[in-house]
Write a protein that holds these residues in place. Sequence first.
Motif, PDB file in Angstrom:
ATOM      1  N   ALA A  31      -3.392   5.420 -19.339  1.00 49.98           N
ATOM      2  CA  ALA A  31      -4.376   6.483 -19.660  1.00 49.98           C
ATOM      3  C   ALA A  31      -5.634   6.448 -20.482  1.00 49.98           C
ATOM      4  O   ALA A  31      -6.138   7.379 -20.821  1.00 49.98           O
ATOM      5  N   GLY A  32      -5.584   5.046 -20.952  1.00 49.44           N
ATOM      6  CA  GLY A  32      -6.864   4.898 -21.907  1.00 49.44           C
ATOM      7  C   GLY A  32      -6.221   5.189 -23.508  1.00 49.44           C
ATOM      8  O   GLY A  32      -7.254   5.134 -24.244  1.00 49.44           O
ATOM      9  N   ARG A  33      -5.096   5.525 -23.843  1.00 50.65           N
ATOM     10  CA  ARG A  33      -4.929   5.906 -25.207  1.00 50.65           C
ATOM     11  C   ARG A  33      -4.059   4.729 -25.871  1.00 50.65           C
ATOM     12  O   ARG A  33      -3.501   4.063 -25.366  1.00 50.65           O
ATOM     13  N   PRO A  34      -4.176   4.757 -27.075  1.00 48.29           N
ATOM     14  CA  PRO A  34      -3.719   3.411 -27.866  1.00 48.29           C
ATOM     15  C   PRO A  34      -2.176   3.911 -27.918  1.00 48.29           C
ATOM     16  O   PRO A  34      -1.655   4.886 -27.926  1.00 48.29           O
ATOM     17  N   PHE A  89       5.452   1.965 -26.723  1.00 48.17           N
ATOM     18  CA  PHE A  89       6.191   3.316 -26.599  1.00 48.17           C
ATOM     19  C   PHE A  89       5.506   4.528 -25.807  1.00 48.17           C
ATOM     20  O   PHE A  89       6.386   5.097 -24.839  1.00 48.17           O
ATOM     21  N   GLU A  90       4.332   4.645 -26.084  1.00 50.50           N
ATOM     22  CA  GLU A  90       3.530   5.672 -25.257  1.00 50.50           C
ATOM     23  C   GLU A  90       3.295   5.477 -23.863  1.00 50.50           C
ATOM     24  O   GLU A  90       3.201   6.148 -23.012  1.00 50.50           O
ATOM     25  N   GLY A  91       2.981   4.047 -23.606  1.00 44.41           N
ATOM     26  CA  GLY A  91       2.646   3.641 -22.344  1.00 44.41           C
ATOM     27  C   GLY A  91       3.756   3.103 -21.463  1.00 44.41           C
ATOM     28  O   GLY A  91       3.277   3.224 -20.180  1.00 44.41           O
ATOM     29  N   GLY A  92       4.897   3.319 -21.882  1.00 44.47           N
ATOM     30  CA  GLY A  92       6.260   3.152 -20.808  1.00 44.47           C
ATOM     31  C   GLY A  92       6.073   1.624 -20.201  1.00 44.47           C
ATOM     32  O   GLY A  92       6.381   1.748 -19.249  1.00 44.47           O
ATOM     33  N   GLU A  93       5.635   0.794 -20.928  1.00 45.32           N
ATOM     34  CA  GLU A  93       5.457  -0.715 -20.197  1.00 45.32           C
ATOM     35  C   GLU A  93       5.938  -1.807 -20.915  1.00 45.32           C
ATOM     36  O   GLU A  93       6.093  -1.570 -22.312  1.00 45.32           O
TER      37      GLU A  93
END
Length: 368
Positions: A124-127, A146-150
């Motif tokens: 989504a383009g967020r850090p 953590f936020e990216g789920g990857e």
Amino acid sequence: MLRGTGDLGVVIERADGAVQIIEQQSRRSLATIQGMGDLSHASVVFSRDARYAYIFGRDGGLTKLDLLAQRIDRRILQAGNSIGGAISQDGRLLVAQNYEPGGIRVFDADTLAPLADIPAITSAGRPSKVVGLADLPGNRFAYALFEGGEIWLADLSQPRKPSVQRFAAGMQPYDGLVSPDGRHYLAGLFGEDGLAMLDTWHPERGAQRILPNYGRGQEKLPVYKMPHLRGWALTSRHAFLPAIGQHAVLVADRQSWQPTAKVPVLGQPVFVMVEPTHRRVWVNFAFPDNDKVQVIDTDSLQVITTLTPGKAILHMEFTARGDEVWLSARDSNEVVVYRTDTFEQRASLPARSPSGIFFTWRAHRIGM
């Protein structure tokens, strides 16, 4: 006096931003080095020759400590909020994982000069915060967003021209570990049950989901402290892992990654660590049972003893051949040493709010 480094180690004194250099065989402190910054969440790796300890501090500090000269060799502030790092297979690269600004940063292990900066940007383009960084063969590194789920796999064989592969993992990976042979990278998931596993020999297969019932979704008790995956016990046959929100250690088959047993313990386990011989597994606990340690026999899968080493046992470290275990008792302000065969206490060393204990044998292991 002349001294080798193979019997040395460090103890983190988290309240004072200090590090003790200790000698294992004599069970004594050689020196206390101040000026390490915020060590409330510190991790340590060692140079290939085991002369230098690299301390990654919560404040983004990266300190190169000379264990023989007993002084800081170099120190930089590389980020605003950092939770650890790793060293490459050839010992030439240091990699820091960061919460703020996120991403990983790569440094020359000799000079601490920066070599690469790899931001962690979600789809989504967020850090994103980076967690679970682990070194792999071939100067590669695996870590999770953590936020990216990857899960990201970074090839740093050409550190100024890094390449990255991205793999879907699941909701909110919170920690990770690599198997002792460097093949399998596992990421725990905070936002859903189960774990993600990447076969680094065949990354083209993507991240596989394993242990689908492992996680917060099945919790029956409040979770006082999330377990650290780096403290899992991996033997040739089994994985021993702390049950989240339960008073139990789960046992899984390492071929099928299916649960095979559940060992009842007295509290919520945090670290579940196996002796180098794989004969016994040692378990410490979250509050209010963090003054105790239990030992599980890996053959019978039974708890064989319960120890009360001190107040707030935060970390455990085995000697290289497993004859002793060193335990940090933060609120007792001491490090306690036990024999692993008889469970006899051998020594106690004063330390101010000790947390992590790291011995130099780690210099020669993958994922440590």
